[in-house]
Motif scaffolding. Structure first.
Motif, mmCIF file in Angstrom:
data_model
loop_
_atom_site.group_PDB
_atom_site.id
_atom_site.type_symbol
_atom_site.label_atom_id
_atom_site.label_comp_id
_atom_site.label_asym_id
_atom_site.label_seq_id
_atom_site.Cartn_x
_atom_site.Cartn_y
_atom_site.Cartn_z
ATOM 1 N N GLY A 191 22.884 -1.345 -22.671
ATOM 2 C CA GLY A 191 23.837 -0.493 -21.717
ATOM 3 C C GLY A 191 23.889 -1.213 -20.292
ATOM 4 N N CYS A 192 23.041 -2.092 -19.910
ATOM 5 C CA CYS A 192 23.044 -2.567 -18.468
ATOM 6 C C CYS A 192 22.627 -4.106 -18.782
ATOM 7 C CB CYS A 192 21.782 -1.908 -17.602
ATOM 8 S SG CYS A 192 21.986 -2.331 -15.948
ATOM 9 N N PRO A 193 23.809 -4.972 -18.148
ATOM 10 C CA PRO A 193 23.234 -6.248 -18.098
ATOM 11 C C PRO A 193 22.454 -6.902 -17.084
ATOM 12 C CG PRO A 193 25.498 -5.823 -17.170
ATOM 13 C CD PRO A 193 24.965 -4.443 -17.588
ATOM 14 N N ASN A 194 21.983 -6.176 -16.219
ATOM 15 C CA ASN A 194 21.183 -6.322 -15.197
ATOM 16 C C ASN A 194 19.509 -6.079 -15.260
ATOM 17 O OD1 ASN A 194 23.952 -6.777 -13.759
ATOM 18 N ND2 ASN A 194 23.673 -4.764 -12.825
ATOM 19 N N LYS A 195 18.945 -7.173 -14.792
ATOM 20 C CA LYS A 195 17.198 -6.873 -14.669
ATOM 21 C C LYS A 195 17.309 -5.761 -13.490
ATOM 22 C CE LYS A 195 13.028 -9.249 -13.868
ATOM 23 N NZ LYS A 195 12.538 -10.525 -13.590
ATOM 24 N N GLU A 196 16.617 -4.649 -13.700
ATOM 25 C CA GLU A 196 16.172 -3.724 -12.634
ATOM 26 C C GLU A 196 14.670 -3.670 -12.330
ATOM 27 O OE1 GLU A 196 19.834 -0.874 -13.460
ATOM 28 O OE2 GLU A 196 18.177 -0.273 -14.437
ATOM 29 N N VAL A 197 14.487 -3.424 -10.976
ATOM 30 C CA VAL A 197 13.144 -3.498 -10.434
ATOM 31 C C VAL A 197 13.248 -2.160 -9.471
ATOM 32 C CG1 VAL A 197 11.215 -4.234 -8.956
ATOM 33 C CG2 VAL A 197 12.795 -5.900 -10.144
ATOM 34 N N ILE A 198 12.390 -1.229 -10.032
ATOM 35 C CA ILE A 198 12.498 0.194 -9.591
ATOM 36 C C ILE A 198 10.977 0.541 -8.925
ATOM 37 C CG2 ILE A 198 12.730 2.477 -9.597
ATOM 38 C CD1 ILE A 198 14.717 1.785 -12.138
ATOM 39 N N VAL A 199 10.894 0.672 -7.639
ATOM 40 C CA VAL A 199 9.746 1.174 -7.019
ATOM 41 C C VAL A 199 9.759 2.516 -6.739
ATOM 42 C CG1 VAL A 199 8.237 0.870 -4.823
ATOM 43 C CG2 VAL A 199 9.414 -1.058 -6.302
ATOM 44 N N TRP A 200 8.627 3.417 -7.137
ATOM 45 C CA TRP A 200 8.144 4.623 -6.817
ATOM 46 C C TRP A 200 7.022 4.504 -5.576
ATOM 47 C CZ3 TRP A 200 9.607 3.287 -11.272
ATOM 48 C CH2 TRP A 200 10.675 4.192 -12.097
ATOM 49 N N LYS A 201 7.692 5.052 -4.358
ATOM 50 C CA LYS A 201 6.565 5.105 -3.188
ATOM 51 C C LYS A 201 5.756 6.378 -3.397
ATOM 52 C CE LYS A 201 8.702 3.020 0.613
ATOM 53 N NZ LYS A 201 9.644 3.237 1.607
ATOM 54 N N ASN A 261 0.732 -1.243 -0.041
ATOM 55 C CA ASN A 261 -0.041 0.104 -0.004
ATOM 56 C C ASN A 261 0.847 1.302 0.008
ATOM 57 O OD1 ASN A 261 0.835 -0.323 2.496
ATOM 58 N ND2 ASN A 261 -1.006 0.043 3.526
ATOM 59 N N HIS A 262 2.340 1.228 0.110
ATOM 60 C CA HIS A 262 2.936 2.377 0.050
ATOM 61 C C HIS A 262 3.604 2.204 -1.279
ATOM 62 C CE1 HIS A 262 3.907 2.407 4.633
ATOM 63 N NE2 HIS A 262 2.787 2.664 4.369
ATOM 64 N N ILE A 263 3.139 1.628 -2.204
ATOM 65 C CA ILE A 263 3.942 1.678 -3.575
ATOM 66 C C ILE A 263 3.027 2.426 -4.388
ATOM 67 C CG2 ILE A 263 4.346 0.205 -5.795
ATOM 68 C CD1 ILE A 263 5.103 -1.734 -3.624
ATOM 69 N N ASP A 264 3.561 3.381 -5.007
ATOM 70 C CA ASP A 264 2.821 3.894 -6.183
ATOM 71 C C ASP A 264 3.030 3.592 -7.369
ATOM 72 O OD1 ASP A 264 1.181 6.270 -7.177
ATOM 73 O OD2 ASP A 264 3.074 7.419 -7.838
ATOM 74 N N LYS A 265 4.146 3.270 -7.813
ATOM 75 C CA LYS A 265 4.424 2.576 -9.305
ATOM 76 C C LYS A 265 5.603 1.725 -9.263
ATOM 77 C CE LYS A 265 6.577 5.232 -12.696
ATOM 78 N NZ LYS A 265 6.532 6.273 -13.700
ATOM 79 N N ASN A 320 5.282 8.460 -0.925
ATOM 80 C CA ASN A 320 6.141 9.398 -0.279
ATOM 81 C C ASN A 320 7.334 9.927 -1.245
ATOM 82 O OD1 ASN A 320 8.060 7.758 0.054
ATOM 83 N ND2 ASN A 320 8.335 7.662 2.183
ATOM 84 N N LYS A 321 7.268 9.890 -2.689
ATOM 85 C CA LYS A 321 8.035 10.472 -3.687
ATOM 86 C C LYS A 321 9.299 9.771 -3.246
ATOM 87 C CE LYS A 321 4.811 13.002 -5.085
ATOM 88 N NZ LYS A 321 3.795 12.482 -5.979
ATOM 89 N N SER A 322 9.595 8.865 -2.843
ATOM 90 C CA SER A 322 10.866 8.220 -2.710
ATOM 91 C C SER A 322 11.334 7.057 -3.738
ATOM 92 C CB SER A 322 11.274 7.825 -1.416
ATOM 93 O OG SER A 322 10.574 6.601 -0.901
ATOM 94 N N VAL A 323 12.438 6.810 -4.255
ATOM 95 C CA VAL A 323 12.704 5.629 -5.193
ATOM 96 C C VAL A 323 13.301 4.692 -4.690
ATOM 97 C CG1 VAL A 323 13.493 5.230 -7.469
ATOM 98 C CG2 VAL A 323 12.420 7.277 -6.990
#
Length: 109
Positions: free
Chosen positions: A59-69, A46-50, A71-74
């Motif tokens: 450019g990047c060999p890694n799989k990346e999972v990014i969460v925008w909360k 319930n804190h996750i926005d996106k 409260n505007k933190s990433v």
């Protein structure tokens, strides 16, 4: 004479166009990894926005999972942790079950 002038103008036009790989690099891709440091810490749903998942690319060999909360933190999550994989499945299932908003059309008189 006209054929030669036309072909010269066409060649000048073709030579003045930028190469295709330059356009793709400038406008479409970022050739760096977005996550410098990943965490395995638990984030409440319930804190996750996106949430965005970036597959490995040129450019990047890694799989990346990014969460925008909310409260505007990433936060960058570890894509190999079990709870992150469960979170992705839950959010994909919820996104698939939501219906798009209805479109209202007015009649013109």
């Amino acid at each position: 004479m006209r054929f030669t002038l036309g072909s010269l103008l066409f060649m000048l036009l073709v030579c003045s166009l930028p190469p295709a790989h330059g356009v793709l690099e400038a406008y479409n891709t970022n050739l760096k990894c977005k996550c410098i440091q990943e965490t395995s810490a638990f984030v409440l749903v319930n804190h996750i926005d996106k949430l965005q998942v970036f597959p490995p690319g040129n450019g990047c060999p890694n799989k990346e999972v990014i969460v925008w909360k909310k409260n505007k933190s990433v936060v960058c999550l570890n894509p190999h942790s079990k709870w992150t994989q469960k979170l992705i499945k839950i959010l994909q299932r919820n996104a698939a079950s939501t219906r798009p908003a209805p479109v209202l059309r007015r009649r013109m008189k």
